[in-house]
Design a protein around this motif. Sequence first.
Motif, PDB file in Angstrom:
ATOM      1  N   LEU A  12       1.085  -1.325  -0.110  1.00  0.00           N
ATOM      2  CA  LEU A  12       0.096  -0.045   0.118  1.00  0.00           C
ATOM      3  C   LEU A  12       0.873   1.190   0.109  1.00  0.00           C
ATOM      4  N   THR A  13       2.036   1.153   0.749  1.00  0.00           N
ATOM      5  CA  THR A  13       2.872   2.300   0.812  1.00  0.00           C
ATOM      6  C   THR A  13       3.605   2.526  -0.231  1.00  0.00           C
ATOM      7  N   ALA A  14       4.167   1.401  -1.103  1.00  0.00           N
ATOM      8  CA  ALA A  14       4.498   1.446  -2.237  1.00  0.00           C
ATOM      9  C   ALA A  14       4.025   2.090  -3.333  1.00  0.00           C
ATOM     10  N   LEU A  15       2.636   1.798  -3.331  1.00  0.00           N
ATOM     11  CA  LEU A  15       1.774   2.078  -4.569  1.00  0.00           C
ATOM     12  C   LEU A  15       1.413   3.676  -4.284  1.00  0.00           C
ATOM     13  N   ALA A  16       1.213   3.986  -2.816  1.00  0.00           N
ATOM     14  CA  ALA A  16       0.844   5.511  -2.622  1.00  0.00           C
ATOM     15  C   ALA A  16       2.023   6.189  -3.144  1.00  0.00           C
TER      16      ALA A  16
ATOM     17  N   SER B  57       5.619   8.316   2.619  1.00  0.00           N
ATOM     18  CA  SER B  57       4.543   7.641   2.088  1.00  0.00           C
ATOM     19  C   SER B  57       4.242   6.586   3.291  1.00  0.00           C
ATOM     20  N   ILE B  58       5.215   5.784   3.868  1.00  0.00           N
ATOM     21  CA  ILE B  58       5.179   4.813   4.854  1.00  0.00           C
ATOM     22  C   ILE B  58       4.438   5.463   6.123  1.00  0.00           C
ATOM     23  N   THR B  59       4.912   6.539   6.444  1.00  0.00           N
ATOM     24  CA  THR B  59       4.281   7.259   7.820  1.00  0.00           C
ATOM     25  C   THR B  59       2.704   7.732   7.428  1.00  0.00           C
ATOM     26  N   GLN B  60       2.743   8.352   6.287  1.00  0.00           N
ATOM     27  CA  GLN B  60       1.360   8.892   6.038  1.00  0.00           C
ATOM     28  C   GLN B  60       0.271   7.727   5.667  1.00  0.00           C
ATOM     29  N   VAL B  61       0.652   6.912   4.868  1.00  0.00           N
ATOM     30  CA  VAL B  61      -0.354   5.966   4.524  1.00  0.00           C
ATOM     31  C   VAL B  61      -0.742   5.152   5.981  1.00  0.00           C
ATOM     32  N   CYS B  62       0.223   4.929   6.844  1.00  0.00           N
ATOM     33  CA  CYS B  62      -0.018   4.134   8.112  1.00  0.00           C
ATOM     34  C   CYS B  62      -0.756   4.949   9.033  1.00  0.00           C
TER      35      CYS B  62
ATOM     36  N   GLU C  55      -8.958   2.242  -0.915  1.00  0.00           N
ATOM     37  CA  GLU C  55      -9.254   3.896  -0.439  1.00  0.00           C
ATOM     38  C   GLU C  55      -7.903   4.131   0.062  1.00  0.00           C
ATOM     39  N   VAL C  56      -7.335   3.493   0.665  1.00  0.00           N
ATOM     40  CA  VAL C  56      -6.243   4.021   1.558  1.00  0.00           C
ATOM     41  C   VAL C  56      -4.921   4.233   0.660  1.00  0.00           C
ATOM     42  N   ILE C  57      -4.976   3.375  -0.653  1.00  0.00           N
ATOM     43  CA  ILE C  57      -4.136   3.716  -1.666  1.00  0.00           C
ATOM     44  C   ILE C  57      -4.497   5.130  -2.264  1.00  0.00           C
ATOM     45  N   ILE C  58      -5.508   5.596  -2.508  1.00  0.00           N
ATOM     46  CA  ILE C  58      -6.302   6.944  -3.082  1.00  0.00           C
ATOM     47  C   ILE C  58      -5.817   7.764  -2.131  1.00  0.00           C
ATOM     48  N   ALA C  59      -6.316   7.560  -1.045  1.00  0.00           N
ATOM     49  CA  ALA C  59      -6.128   8.749   0.241  1.00  0.00           C
ATOM     50  C   ALA C  59      -4.561   9.073   0.277  1.00  0.00           C
ATOM     51  N   GLY C  60      -3.738   7.872   0.418  1.00  0.00           N
ATOM     52  CA  GLY C  60      -2.543   8.306   0.629  1.00  0.00           C
ATOM     53  C   GLY C  60      -1.639   8.735  -0.508  1.00  0.00           C
TER      54      GLY C  60
ATOM     55  N   LEU D 103     -14.227  13.109  10.869  1.00  0.00           N
ATOM     56  CA  LEU D 103     -15.041  13.710   9.607  1.00  0.00           C
ATOM     57  C   LEU D 103     -14.976  12.805   8.336  1.00  0.00           C
ATOM     58  N   GLY D 104     -13.807  11.643   8.484  1.00  0.00           N
ATOM     59  CA  GLY D 104     -13.619  10.841   7.531  1.00  0.00           C
ATOM     60  C   GLY D 104     -12.971  11.464   6.165  1.00  0.00           C
ATOM     61  N   TRP D 105     -13.869  11.105   5.274  1.00  0.00           N
ATOM     62  CA  TRP D 105     -13.367  11.702   3.758  1.00  0.00           C
ATOM     63  C   TRP D 105     -13.773  13.255   3.753  1.00  0.00           C
ATOM     64  N   ILE D 106     -14.676  13.706   4.499  1.00  0.00           N
ATOM     65  CA  ILE D 106     -14.835  14.912   4.611  1.00  0.00           C
ATOM     66  C   ILE D 106     -13.771  15.717   5.219  1.00  0.00           C
ATOM     67  N   GLY D 107     -13.183  15.290   6.285  1.00  0.00           N
ATOM     68  CA  GLY D 107     -11.788  15.705   6.899  1.00  0.00           C
ATOM     69  C   GLY D 107     -10.790  15.632   5.978  1.00  0.00           C
ATOM     70  N   PHE D 108     -10.790  14.533   5.233  1.00  0.00           N
ATOM     71  CA  PHE D 108      -9.567  14.639   4.224  1.00  0.00           C
ATOM     72  C   PHE D 108      -9.639  15.596   3.192  1.00  0.00           C
ATOM     73  N   ALA D 109     -10.932  15.863   3.073  1.00  0.00           N
ATOM     74  CA  ALA D 109     -10.988  17.034   1.752  1.00  0.00           C
ATOM     75  C   ALA D 109     -10.615  18.268   2.387  1.00  0.00           C
ATOM     76  N   ILE D 110     -11.014  18.554   3.521  1.00  0.00           N
ATOM     77  CA  ILE D 110     -10.555  19.751   4.026  1.00  0.00           C
ATOM     78  C   ILE D 110      -9.095  20.227   4.248  1.00  0.00           C
ATOM     79  N   ILE D 111      -8.593  18.792   4.538  1.00  0.00           N
ATOM     80  CA  ILE D 111      -7.094  19.047   4.521  1.00  0.00           C
ATOM     81  C   ILE D 111      -6.514  19.355   3.255  1.00  0.00           C
ATOM     82  N   ILE D 112      -6.722  18.415   2.123  1.00  0.00           N
ATOM     83  CA  ILE D 112      -6.368  18.866   0.834  1.00  0.00           C
ATOM     84  C   ILE D 112      -6.712  20.430   0.264  1.00  0.00           C
ATOM     85  N   ILE D 113      -7.794  20.572   0.613  1.00  0.00           N
ATOM     86  CA  ILE D 113      -8.313  22.013   0.120  1.00  0.00           C
ATOM     87  C   ILE D 113      -7.384  23.080   0.711  1.00  0.00           C
ATOM     88  N   VAL D 114      -7.094  22.897   2.048  1.00  0.00           N
ATOM     89  CA  VAL D 114      -6.398  23.841   2.684  1.00  0.00           C
ATOM     90  C   VAL D 114      -4.988  23.683   2.457  1.00  0.00           C
ATOM     91  N   MET D 115      -4.525  22.823   2.143  1.00  0.00           N
ATOM     92  CA  MET D 115      -3.060  22.710   1.603  1.00  0.00           C
ATOM     93  C   MET D 115      -2.827  23.300   0.080  1.00  0.00           C
TER      94      MET D 115
END
Length: 497
Positions: A108-112, A146-151, A164-169, A451-463
């Motif tokens: 998962l970490t390698a693909l991410a 990638s290892i830290t973030q995916v984990c 989903e982990v691969i996509i999010a990571g 917040l799950g995916w909503i929280g994930f989206a907020i982080i990406i938009i802010v970055m």
Amino acid sequence: MLNILNTAWRWFTANIFTQTAIFMALLVLIGLLIAKKKWYEALSGMLKAYIGYSVFSVASGGMTGTFRPILLGIRDAFNLNATVSDPYYGMATMNGTILPTLGRTASLTALAMLFGFFISIGLALLGKITKIRTLNVAGNCLNAFSITQVCAIALCCNWMSDLEVIIAGSIFTGVSNCVYSNLTVVAAQSLTDGAGMVVGHSQNIMDAFAFWLGERMEKKAKKSGKTIKYMDDLAMPGWLSIFNDIYVAAAIVMFLFFGIIIVAIGPARLAEIPDSGYVAGASFVMYVFTTTMKFPLYMVILTTGLRMFVSELTVAFNYISEKVLGGVLPAVDCACFYGFVNNPNVLTAGFLVGSISMIACTIIGALLNLPFIIIMGFIPMFFDNATIACFAHCKGGIKNLVICNLLTGVIDVILGGIGCFIMGFTQYGGAGMNFDAALTFPVFGLLWKNLGWIGFAIIIIVMLAIPQIQYYTHKDTYWSASKDWEKYKETVASKES
């Protein structure tokens, strides 16, 4: 199809991408060929880059191998319920314990990492829209990220499927690598005087902040008629002049600093620590001396390696940035910037101040019996602090170095510990909480968990909004900082006058 991609990426990652010396050598070769150097000059430059970085790796590996067991020994010697924050120790814990416990695999970490790198390329090539000016090519760092973030995502969002982990990571890794390195453009270009590269390590946010704070200090000093004190301004009186020599200074500082730690552990406990190098019955005094003297020894090797590859790297990266990446600056390992520091004592001072801050925070946490105690490993202890010191000292001198490195220790240990506790790393005892992760993961963890995916989206938009804000607040110099450094300096000088 995924298996084929995974196999191909694993080979490339194992043999080239994460073998930094080889990857750097190839980049230098490509850059020198693009610069239309003669084939033998390009070959010579490639070999010098490979040998120089390999020499540097020997030094950094020696430092890590010598001092990491001692730092780990503190936890065991005093029965601290603490998380060890160290990229390699953390990666071993994550790949060998956390992911298997969660029913995940390291693929998962390698693909991410693979898809995240492609996303980074896309963001950089679409720079006119995204306002991204950098591309992280530090393979060893990307692997650790990638290892830290995916984990972290897998721990916080255990309801996600592998896909989903691969996509999010992938998205998080690709975006964060670009945004964090993009913060360091002006700082890195200023330190190197337009060498055409930025920082691709794990303390980019603090690098940028330290440089920004230093600029404010210099402007304030100029208005009040004061002068900023730098390392070169420290003329040591009398016997203190021995500290004018970087290696002598490093030897004395490390003997006192790590000597106290080793004595606190004691010979009996030390003999039980794997890879400590101490054998029961041997002279403890001589062990303390010879062990602490390895630091200046590795400093000699480190600076020798840096001199060999930095000049070739600078020429190559300038041409790669201009001809291949269209002005996009490559983000490289933090060690590439150490050769641009006028006084190497800056590295030692940053390491010392930051380490004292980190150890003090760990001791306070242990005395208060906090549930989120962190013991920093040698890699974040040295490389976070030394790199931040480079940028703090560059513009704010000694005062800024002390402020920023003290702050680094507090954030790495306290906020990093809170992040580990929130995300769940604490129960496994190992993580890779360098500065950027320590600062952001407490908030990211809460958003991912609640917040799950909503929280994930907020982080990406802010970055993604961060480079837009950088652009709209510095429209006149934003692109020249990465594409035409001389023009940038002229514009800034004109505005100041």
